[in-house]
Design an enzyme around this catalytic site. Structure first.
Site, mmCIF file in Angstrom:
data_model
loop_
_atom_site.group_PDB
_atom_site.id
_atom_site.type_symbol
_atom_site.label_atom_id
_atom_site.label_comp_id
_atom_site.label_asym_id
_atom_site.label_seq_id
_atom_site.Cartn_x
_atom_site.Cartn_y
_atom_site.Cartn_z
ATOM 1 N N PRO A 37 0.817 -1.213 0.000
ATOM 2 C CA PRO A 37 0.000 0.000 0.000
ATOM 3 C C PRO A 37 0.856 1.271 0.000
ATOM 4 O O PRO A 37 1.990 1.257 0.501
ATOM 5 C CB PRO A 37 -0.785 -0.084 1.322
ATOM 6 C CG PRO A 37 -0.496 -1.407 1.908
ATOM 7 C CD PRO A 37 0.725 -1.967 1.261
ATOM 8 N N ASP A 38 0.269 2.338 -0.544
ATOM 9 C CA ASP A 38 0.937 3.645 -0.554
ATOM 10 C C ASP A 38 0.706 4.287 0.812
ATOM 11 O O ASP A 38 -0.179 5.111 0.993
ATOM 12 C CB ASP A 38 0.324 4.499 -1.676
ATOM 13 C CG ASP A 38 0.944 5.887 -1.780
ATOM 14 O OD1 ASP A 38 2.073 6.062 -1.283
ATOM 15 O OD2 ASP A 38 0.304 6.781 -2.362
ATOM 16 N N ALA A 39 1.497 3.871 1.787
ATOM 17 C CA ALA A 39 1.252 4.304 3.168
ATOM 18 C C ALA A 39 2.567 4.482 3.922
ATOM 19 O O ALA A 39 2.662 4.192 5.113
ATOM 20 C CB ALA A 39 0.366 3.280 3.869
ATOM 21 N N LYS A 100 2.375 8.877 6.168
ATOM 22 C CA LYS A 100 1.343 9.459 5.316
ATOM 23 C C LYS A 100 0.450 8.372 4.728
ATOM 24 O O LYS A 100 0.805 7.190 4.693
ATOM 25 C CB LYS A 100 1.978 10.274 4.196
ATOM 26 C CG LYS A 100 2.954 9.508 3.356
ATOM 27 C CD LYS A 100 2.752 9.736 1.885
ATOM 28 C CE LYS A 100 1.681 8.851 1.308
ATOM 29 N NZ LYS A 100 1.455 9.076 -0.116
ATOM 30 N N ASN A 102 -2.198 7.690 1.265
ATOM 31 C CA ASN A 102 -2.494 8.234 -0.059
ATOM 32 C C ASN A 102 -3.618 9.256 0.057
ATOM 33 O O ASN A 102 -4.542 9.099 0.853
ATOM 34 C CB ASN A 102 -2.887 7.111 -1.036
ATOM 35 C CG ASN A 102 -3.121 7.661 -2.436
ATOM 36 O OD1 ASN A 102 -4.242 8.027 -2.781
ATOM 37 N ND2 ASN A 102 -2.074 7.754 -3.219
#
Ligand code: SPV
Ligand code: MG
Length: 280
Positions: A37-39, A100, A102
């Protein structure tokens, strides 16, 4: 200027072949291509590795999406040195807290503007050459903090030395980013302004330029195309128990050879000839 989000060497080659002006080395694409995941879970150097693979195959300027900078001011400075040394034209640092998320998901806590301004100043102090750019990405509209907050932050980040701004929005129309650009102009501020029209995709790049965008970034379209295309082909093979029906829909093996310059490989034989001459 039109930048396109790429996630690996192949997508970087395609973006260049299709005439885009710059590469957006986007976290969402790189994370998805990596299978995570974009995390904020990929390390700085994993992202750098992905960027280096793009740099090796494309001459286009690279804008690296470096999330919130991977850490405090000291990490930001090392990040700038590594990315600049790798041939990146610009890093884009966003004013969200670590870890952060997305921007199209919840959980987008904004960084304190003074803390973020220090990161921008630290990034600028760390660059070696004159041309490297630090883009300050404003997430106020994403986080629901509003235009006034975005404008106040923009002023602070520009004071800290940001070379450009990226104003992000997930509205269905460009009204927010357009108003941001207009109010910035009214304040007498002239600075390159980037926009990411993922949700306001009906607005053309030309129209966004008229609203005040210096660059538009199509941040995630190659990875979304790849996901859909791969899934569809695998479904079809499952369904038919043969690949015949997909053969006309997918690239040929020769297409693969061609896109990465396999025809330009040096043949074995001339080299063998040279070696033989040398040993004679
Ligand atoms: C990315 O491409 O990783 C971005 C842009 O940061 S967005 O996904 O719109 O947040
Ligand atoms: Mg990102």
């Amino acid at each position: 200027m039109r930048a396109v989000g790429v996630h690996d060497g192949l997508s970087a080659i395609l973006a260049q072949n299709h005439g885009f002006d710059a590469l957006w080395a986007g976290g969402l694409g790189i994370c998805t291509a990596t299978g995570v995941p974009d995390a904020g879970v990929l390390s700085m150097t994993e992202l750098l590795d992905a960027v280096v693979r793009m740099r090796r195959v494309s001459a286009l300027p690279i804008i690296a999406d470096v999330d919130s900078g991977f850490g405090d001011v000291n990490v930001v400075q090392r990040m700038v040195r590594l990315f600049e040394a790798a041939g990146v034209a610009a890093v884009c640092i966003e004013d969200k807290q670590y870890p952060k998320r997305n921007s199209f998901r919840g959980g987008n806590a904004l960084e304190d503007p003074a803390v973020f301004a220090r990161k921008i100043a630290a990034a600028k102090a760390a660059q070696a050459g004159d041309e490297f750019m630090v883009v300050a990405r404003l997430e106020s509209l994403i986080a629901g903090a509003g235009l006034d907050d975005a404008l106040q932050r923009a002023a602070a980040y520009l004071d800290a030395g940001a070379d450009a701004l990226l104003v992000h929005s997930r509205a269905r129309t460009p009204h927010e980013v357009g108003e941001f650009a207009e109010r910035l102009r009214a304040l007498g501020v002239s600075v390159p302004l980037f926009m990411i029209p993922t949700t306001y995709h009906r607005t053309t790049a030309r129209e966004l330029g008229e609203l005040g965008a210096s660059a538009v970034i199509y941040a995630n379209h190659p990875i979304r195309a790849a996901l859909r295309a791969m899934s569809d082909v695998l479904d079809q093979i499952n369904r038919d128990d043969t690949t015949t029906s997909v053969e006309t829909e997918i690239a040929t093996v020769n297409d693969l050879f061609q896109v990465v310059g396999t025809d330009d490989l040096l043949d074995d034989e001339p080299w063998l000839g040279l070696l033989e001459q040398e040993s004679a």
